[in-house]
Design an enzyme around this catalytic site. Structure first.
Site, PDB file in Angstrom:
ATOM      1  N   ASN A  42       0.695  -0.899   0.009  1.00  0.00           N
ATOM      2  CA  ASN A  42      -0.020  -0.670  -0.283  1.00  0.00           C
ATOM      3  C   ASN A  42       1.370   1.101   0.277  1.00  0.00           C
ATOM      4  O   ASN A  42       2.236   0.949   0.855  1.00  0.00           O
ATOM      5  CB  ASN A  42      -1.214  -0.156   0.881  1.00  0.00           C
ATOM      6  N   ILE A  43       0.454   2.265  -0.786  1.00  0.00           N
ATOM      7  CA  ILE A  43       1.466   3.602  -0.665  1.00  0.00           C
ATOM      8  C   ILE A  43       0.168   4.691  -0.067  1.00  0.00           C
ATOM      9  O   ILE A  43      -0.786   5.150  -0.828  1.00  0.00           O
ATOM     10  CB  ILE A  43       1.760   3.653  -2.304  1.00  0.00           C
ATOM     11  N   GLU A  44       0.276   5.458   0.612  1.00  0.00           N
ATOM     12  CA  GLU A  44      -1.021   6.415   1.200  1.00  0.00           C
ATOM     13  C   GLU A  44       0.032   7.603   0.801  1.00  0.00           C
ATOM     14  O   GLU A  44       1.329   8.413   0.958  1.00  0.00           O
ATOM     15  CB  GLU A  44      -0.574   6.459   2.651  1.00  0.00           C
ATOM     16  N   ALA A  46      -0.894  12.375   1.176  1.00  0.00           N
ATOM     17  CA  ALA A  46      -0.843  13.747   2.401  1.00  0.00           C
ATOM     18  C   ALA A  46      -2.365  13.576   2.133  1.00  0.00           C
ATOM     19  O   ALA A  46      -3.008  13.927   3.026  1.00  0.00           O
ATOM     20  CB  ALA A  46      -0.410  14.310   2.299  1.00  0.00           C
ATOM     21  N   TYR A  48      -4.478  11.697   1.183  1.00  0.00           N
ATOM     22  CA  TYR A  48      -5.264  10.485   1.529  1.00  0.00           C
ATOM     23  C   TYR A  48      -6.493   9.788  -0.003  1.00  0.00           C
ATOM     24  O   TYR A  48      -5.776   8.234  -0.042  1.00  0.00           O
ATOM     25  CB  TYR A  48      -6.823  11.064   2.363  1.00  0.00           C
ATOM     26  N   CYS A  53      -3.849   0.123  -2.266  1.00  0.00           N
ATOM     27  CA  CYS A  53      -4.221  -0.917  -1.449  1.00  0.00           C
ATOM     28  C   CYS A  53      -2.944  -1.838  -2.639  1.00  0.00           C
ATOM     29  O   CYS A  53      -2.790  -1.738  -2.871  1.00  0.00           O
ATOM     30  CB  CYS A  53      -5.443  -1.121  -1.752  1.00  0.00           C
ATOM     31  N   GLU A  55      -3.167  -4.807  -3.121  1.00  0.00           N
ATOM     32  CA  GLU A  55      -3.986  -5.375  -4.204  1.00  0.00           C
ATOM     33  C   GLU A  55      -3.846  -4.988  -4.984  1.00  0.00           C
ATOM     34  O   GLU A  55      -3.565  -5.423  -6.521  1.00  0.00           O
ATOM     35  CB  GLU A  55      -5.760  -6.089  -3.413  1.00  0.00           C
ATOM     36  N   CYS A  85     -10.769  -4.888   1.100  1.00  0.00           N
ATOM     37  CA  CYS A  85     -11.193  -3.414   1.396  1.00  0.00           C
ATOM     38  C   CYS A  85     -12.352  -3.762  -0.099  1.00  0.00           C
ATOM     39  O   CYS A  85     -12.453  -3.969  -1.160  1.00  0.00           O
ATOM     40  CB  CYS A  85     -10.851  -1.994   0.521  1.00  0.00           C
TER      41      CYS A  85
END
Ligand code: THU
Length: 133
Positions: A42-44, A46, A48, A53, A55, A85
């Site tokens: 997963n890569i977030e 700022a 959002y 995810c 997957e 999710c």
């Protein structure tokens, strides 16, 4: 590939997780129908919403290299089982309607589901192709 080996790859892929906001690390590893392997984390972001995810990272890596058709996908999160999710379930529906979805804690502790278990009565590509024949 054996499920245990795919789980090891997902655990390894989790190390790449970029999660400065949630601190929740996820790794995924998939096997295509033809036997190719792709992994992701997963890569977030700022702001959002662009967050992706593990997957979908793995699935999109495969698609971008021309490999469609998911046979099975393993998901490993922090501690407990991490279930995909809703968005990821829909993406798996697109490329692996008959896929096995495996949520794992480690190589000896995992649960196997069908995509249909996780997303029953789903909407998919066929719904848009009615009348094509
Ligand atoms: N996440 C995944 O990578 N896969 C899932 O199936 C559930 C959620 C990520 C997204 C976000 O980076 C973090 O977990 C918390 O939601």
């Amino acid at each position: 590939m054996e499920i245990k080996d795919l789980i090891k790859l997902a655990i390894d892929a989790k190390k790449g997780a970029y999660v400065p906001y949630s601190g929740f690390h996820v790794g995924a590893a998939l096997e295509t129908i033809e036997g190719e392997i792709f992994t992701g984390c997963n890569i977030e972001i700022a702001s959002y919403s662009p967050t992706i995810c593990a997957e979908r990272t793995a699935i999109f890596k495969g698609i971008s290299e021309g490999h469609y058709g998911i046979r099975r996908i393993v998901i490993v999160g922090d501690e407990d089982y991490t279930y995909p999710c809703g968005v990821c379930r829909q993406v798996i529906r697109e490329f692996g309607p008959n896929a096995q979805v495996i949520v794992a804690k480690d190589e000896s502790d995992y649960r196997i589901y069908s995509l249909d278990d996780l997303l029953p009565h789903s909407f998919g590509p066929e719904a848009l192709h009615k009348g094509d024949e």
